[in-house]
Design a protein around this motif. Structure first.
Motif, short mmCIF file in Angstrom:
data_model
loop_
_atom_site.label_atom_id
_atom_site.label_comp_id
_atom_site.label_asym_id
_atom_site.label_seq_id
_atom_site.Cartn_x
_atom_site.Cartn_y
_atom_site.Cartn_z
N ILE A 53 135.60 2.11 -35.02
CA ILE A 53 136.23 2.21 -36.34
C ILE A 53 137.49 3.04 -36.22
CG2 ILE A 53 135.97 3.06 -38.70
CD1 ILE A 53 132.94 2.59 -38.42
N THR A 54 138.58 2.51 -36.76
CA THR A 54 139.84 3.25 -36.80
C THR A 54 140.34 3.28 -38.23
OG1 THR A 54 141.14 1.25 -36.35
CG2 THR A 54 140.47 2.58 -34.44
N LYS A 58 136.64 8.98 -44.55
CA LYS A 58 136.08 10.24 -45.03
C LYS A 58 134.58 10.06 -45.14
CE LYS A 58 139.57 12.93 -46.45
NZ LYS A 58 139.74 14.17 -47.11
N SER A 59 133.85 11.15 -44.98
CA SER A 59 132.39 11.06 -45.11
C SER A 59 131.87 12.22 -45.94
CB SER A 59 131.72 11.02 -43.74
OG SER A 59 131.92 12.24 -43.06
N HIS A 60 130.66 12.03 -46.46
CA HIS A 60 129.99 13.04 -47.28
C HIS A 60 128.53 13.09 -46.88
CE1 HIS A 60 128.64 15.33 -50.72
NE2 HIS A 60 127.78 14.37 -51.02
N ALA A 69 130.15 7.09 -45.74
CA ALA A 69 131.57 7.14 -45.46
C ALA A 69 132.31 6.04 -46.21
CB ALA A 69 131.82 7.00 -43.96
N TRP A 70 133.61 6.27 -46.41
CA TRP A 70 134.46 5.35 -47.16
C TRP A 70 135.88 5.45 -46.64
CZ3 TRP A 70 132.47 9.91 -48.72
CH2 TRP A 70 133.37 10.91 -49.07
N CYS A 71 136.70 4.46 -46.99
CA CYS A 71 138.13 4.50 -46.66
C CYS A 71 138.79 5.52 -47.59
CB CYS A 71 138.77 3.13 -46.85
SG CYS A 71 140.58 3.16 -46.74
N ASP A 72 139.55 6.45 -47.01
CA ASP A 72 140.20 7.48 -47.81
C ASP A 72 141.38 6.93 -48.60
OD1 ASP A 72 140.39 10.13 -48.75
OD2 ASP A 72 141.94 10.59 -47.25
N PRO A 77 133.37 1.35 -49.30
CA PRO A 77 132.30 1.93 -48.50
C PRO A 77 132.36 1.41 -47.07
CG PRO A 77 131.41 0.63 -50.34
CD PRO A 77 132.88 0.50 -50.37
N ILE A 78 132.12 2.29 -46.10
CA ILE A 78 132.17 1.90 -44.69
C ILE A 78 130.79 1.95 -44.06
CG2 ILE A 78 133.22 2.34 -42.44
CD1 ILE A 78 135.26 1.50 -44.59
N TRP A 79 130.09 3.10 -44.19
CA TRP A 79 128.78 3.20 -43.55
C TRP A 79 127.83 4.14 -44.27
CZ3 TRP A 79 132.48 5.78 -40.08
CH2 TRP A 79 132.32 7.17 -40.03
#
Length: 147
Positions: A53-54, A58-60, A69-72, A77-79
């Protein structure tokens, strides 16, 4: 598992490549997933060492066990990933990252009895797992993090 899949977030800033993405989608109606996913969160399992992943991710840490995680840039949503506990390292990627959901199909809904009154997921090949049954199979979730 499928061959290499490429995907991206809504704006394209986050790029994802996966070698061996699973072909099944799991969905969840727990409180944490509902709040993060805007209603229902879905994920496709991937082995972390097969994922690249590039981009501006951001993650929480959403619980004692997991992060999301999500694209800032666009918020896609990413993962979902367990970062502690019995399932440490388990990773699910958002189906929306991939064309045609990565050719995966919905096979399981957990916390199915917690679905909002306004909608329900049906299908002969979709397993519906109640909160009680899911937590009985995964007692580590009750370590102060159950929704």
């Amino acid at each position: 598992m499928s061959p290499s899949k490429q995907g991206h977030c809504l704006c394209g800033a986050v790029q994802v490549q996966v070698d061996g993405l699973a072909d099944e989608i799991s969905a969840c109606f727990c409180d944490l997933c509902m709040r993060f996913g805007g209603g229902l969160q879905m994920g496709i399992e991937a082995k972390p060492d097969t994922v690249r992943i590039t981009g501006p991710v951001k993650s929480h840490r959403s619980s004692a066990l997991a992060e999301r995680a999500w694209c800032d840039d666009c918020g896609s949503p990413i993962w979902f990933r367990y970062v502690a506990g019995r399932d440490h390292g388990y990773l699910e990627l958002s189906p929306g990252l991939f064309s045609n959901a990565g050719d995966a199909r919905l096979t399981r809904v957990v916390y199915a009895d917690r679905h909002p009154d306004g909608y329900w997921i049906e299908g002969h090949s979709v397993a519906h797992v109640s909160q009680r049954d899911y937590e009985a199979e995964n007692p580590h979730l009750n370590d102060g993090v159950a929704p």
